[in-house]
Design a protein around this motif. Sequence first.
Motif, PDB file in Angstrom:
ATOM      1  N   LEU A 172       2.853  -2.116 -12.215  1.00  0.00           N
ATOM      2  CA  LEU A 172       1.682  -2.892 -11.802  1.00  0.00           C
ATOM      3  C   LEU A 172       1.416  -2.691 -10.314  1.00  0.00           C
ATOM      4  O   LEU A 172       0.264  -2.485  -9.903  1.00  0.00           O
ATOM      5  CB  LEU A 172       1.903  -4.375 -12.104  1.00  0.00           C
ATOM      6  N   ALA A 173       2.462  -2.739  -9.513  1.00  0.00           N
ATOM      7  CA  ALA A 173       2.301  -2.551  -8.063  1.00  0.00           C
ATOM      8  C   ALA A 173       1.699  -1.182  -7.748  1.00  0.00           C
ATOM      9  O   ALA A 173       0.863  -1.045  -6.843  1.00  0.00           O
ATOM     10  CB  ALA A 173       3.653  -2.719  -7.365  1.00  0.00           C
ATOM     11  N   ARG A 174       2.109  -0.165  -8.506  1.00  0.00           N
ATOM     12  CA  ARG A 174       1.589   1.188  -8.314  1.00  0.00           C
ATOM     13  C   ARG A 174       0.099   1.247  -8.650  1.00  0.00           C
ATOM     14  O   ARG A 174      -0.686   1.918  -7.957  1.00  0.00           O
ATOM     15  CB  ARG A 174       2.383   2.143  -9.215  1.00  0.00           C
ATOM     16  N   HIS A 175      -0.319   0.536  -9.680  1.00  0.00           N
ATOM     17  CA  HIS A 175      -1.737   0.509 -10.049  1.00  0.00           C
ATOM     18  C   HIS A 175      -2.564  -0.194  -8.976  1.00  0.00           C
ATOM     19  O   HIS A 175      -3.658   0.266  -8.619  1.00  0.00           O
ATOM     20  CB  HIS A 175      -1.920  -0.156 -11.410  1.00  0.00           C
ATOM     21  N   TYR A 176      -2.059  -1.311  -8.491  1.00  0.00           N
ATOM     22  CA  TYR A 176      -2.762  -1.996  -7.399  1.00  0.00           C
ATOM     23  C   TYR A 176      -2.957  -1.049  -6.210  1.00  0.00           C
ATOM     24  O   TYR A 176      -4.073  -0.863  -5.711  1.00  0.00           O
ATOM     25  CB  TYR A 176      -1.946  -3.190  -6.916  1.00  0.00           C
ATOM     26  N   PRO A 223       0.815  -1.224   0.000  1.00  0.00           N
ATOM     27  CA  PRO A 223       0.000   0.000   0.000  1.00  0.00           C
ATOM     28  C   PRO A 223       0.842   1.264   0.000  1.00  0.00           C
ATOM     29  O   PRO A 223       0.340   2.349  -0.341  1.00  0.00           O
ATOM     30  CB  PRO A 223      -0.829  -0.126   1.281  1.00  0.00           C
ATOM     31  N   TYR A 224       2.118   1.150   0.348  1.00  0.00           N
ATOM     32  CA  TYR A 224       2.997   2.319   0.366  1.00  0.00           C
ATOM     33  C   TYR A 224       3.317   2.825  -1.040  1.00  0.00           C
ATOM     34  O   TYR A 224       3.897   3.901  -1.194  1.00  0.00           O
ATOM     35  CB  TYR A 224       4.287   1.994   1.113  1.00  0.00           C
ATOM     36  N   LYS A 225       2.933   2.071  -2.064  1.00  0.00           N
ATOM     37  CA  LYS A 225       3.191   2.481  -3.445  1.00  0.00           C
ATOM     38  C   LYS A 225       1.999   3.221  -4.056  1.00  0.00           C
ATOM     39  O   LYS A 225       1.960   3.456  -5.267  1.00  0.00           O
ATOM     40  CB  LYS A 225       3.579   1.267  -4.284  1.00  0.00           C
ATOM     41  N   ARG A 226       1.053   3.600  -3.215  1.00  0.00           N
ATOM     42  CA  ARG A 226      -0.100   4.377  -3.682  1.00  0.00           C
ATOM     43  C   ARG A 226       0.388   5.677  -4.309  1.00  0.00           C
ATOM     44  O   ARG A 226       1.264   6.351  -3.775  1.00  0.00           O
ATOM     45  CB  ARG A 226      -1.032   4.675  -2.510  1.00  0.00           C
ATOM     46  N   ASP A 227      -0.186   6.049  -5.451  1.00  0.00           N
ATOM     47  CA  ASP A 227       0.284   7.178  -6.243  1.00  0.00           C
ATOM     48  C   ASP A 227      -0.872   8.155  -6.467  1.00  0.00           C
ATOM     49  O   ASP A 227      -1.775   7.897  -7.267  1.00  0.00           O
ATOM     50  CB  ASP A 227       0.835   6.662  -7.584  1.00  0.00           C
ATOM     51  N   ASP A 228      -0.830   9.273  -5.760  1.00  0.00           N
ATOM     52  CA  ASP A 228      -1.907  10.265  -5.882  1.00  0.00           C
ATOM     53  C   ASP A 228      -1.954  10.887  -7.268  1.00  0.00           C
ATOM     54  O   ASP A 228      -3.033  11.247  -7.760  1.00  0.00           O
ATOM     55  CB  ASP A 228      -1.730  11.355  -4.828  1.00  0.00           C
ATOM     56  N   ALA A 229      -0.800  10.996  -7.919  1.00  0.00           N
ATOM     57  CA  ALA A 229      -0.776  11.551  -9.272  1.00  0.00           C
ATOM     58  C   ALA A 229      -1.502  10.622 -10.246  1.00  0.00           C
ATOM     59  O   ALA A 229      -2.231  11.078 -11.137  1.00  0.00           O
ATOM     60  CB  ALA A 229       0.669  11.777  -9.723  1.00  0.00           C
ATOM     61  N   LEU A 230      -1.308   9.315 -10.076  1.00  0.00           N
ATOM     62  CA  LEU A 230      -2.000   8.346 -10.926  1.00  0.00           C
ATOM     63  C   LEU A 230      -3.504   8.410 -10.678  1.00  0.00           C
ATOM     64  O   LEU A 230      -4.302   8.402 -11.624  1.00  0.00           O
ATOM     65  CB  LEU A 230      -1.472   6.939 -10.649  1.00  0.00           C
TER      66      LEU A 230
END
Length: 406
Positions: free
Chosen positions: A283-287, A202-209
Amino acid sequence: MTETNQAKRRQQHITIVSETFPPEINGVANTLRHLCQGLMQRGHRVTVIRPRQRHENKGTVAGAGLALFSHEHVVAGLPLPGYADLRFGLTRSGHLRSLWQKDRPDAVYVATQGPLGVAAVSAARCLGLAVSSGFHTNFHSYSRYYGVGVLEHLLCAYGRWFHNRTAITLVPTRKMEQTTATMGIKPTGLWSRGVDCGRFSPYKRDDALRSQWGLKAKDRAVLYVGRLAPEKNLRMAVACYERIRGLHPQTRFILVGDGPLRRHLAERHPDYIFCGTRRGEDLARHYASGDLFLFPSKTDTFGNVVLEAMASGLAVVAYDDGAASEHLRHEENGMKAALPRDEDFVDGALRLADQPTLLNRIRAQARLDALEMNWNSQIEQFEQLVLNQPSRVRYHGINKQSMSLL
């Protein structure tokens, strides 16, 4: 076990035979990637036998940069009907016998039931090699989704014939043990799957995405990851999302993956966000940038994406089958519905969309539980099942010469 015996046990030659392998993207290829890496980390020598993939030609350096195996042997490949992205392998059993007579493996694991798998099992039996198989895909169930449901019984008979020619068939869940027993496949061994919680987090959550998806801070992203194909029951995913959107208009449906249904879905639902195939950190960032994960499949033998979604801190909605039957506890770390009860699937998703407290609690618990699902224990279980077969199992029914070993 002494250090000498342990070293000896860990330095064996294992051949993996599969019609699909990385960099192809599917559950079988993903599982084999972790298997090969894990076996090599434990000191084994791993040989992979697979078909030439679409992106390769005879001048391609096979497997370049993957570092998944010690050696690789590539055979001819042709497109799989209905799955143009995948290939099936073509080779003679005699060719494999010659290959293995020169470099005899200690064990052969056949992951797929296509022509390459048949040739490999035949060659291994002829040479008296320990040969095991894996029940990775419900191809007999897929037939009804491609207009050839009349072939389902024939495909079941074929699967029974194929797997019963091997010493043991590895299955990923207890439910699949029951399914294969009903099909007449025996003996079986339970070999589950793990997940890389360093990669999926969950630490790879990307607000820009999320902003690119048109989401604000408190808006929800409903995520699907997998092939866009008929057997994945995407009809239910679409129906479920539309019910959610009716109550929460700012919700967005994010589909990660590709397949034969993509064009149809995009034409009917131009507002859906199709991200195509994603790999690795992307892929991890999308998840991690999603919130609620829909897994509507009723045909997957496992569903690695369920564990990846849990590791990424998503609330998973799935049917009580495959990975969900093993790892989801209803209303604790996910939401489950019985296979015949489509409305329960939708209700579970609606509850998560309506109740932020429930959603966040389930997301946190899913991540905590995923941390316990490592690949190391699964690689060790594979060793126990495939490498430590007693002689009466390893050689049963191979040939007259091998029967003398009993």
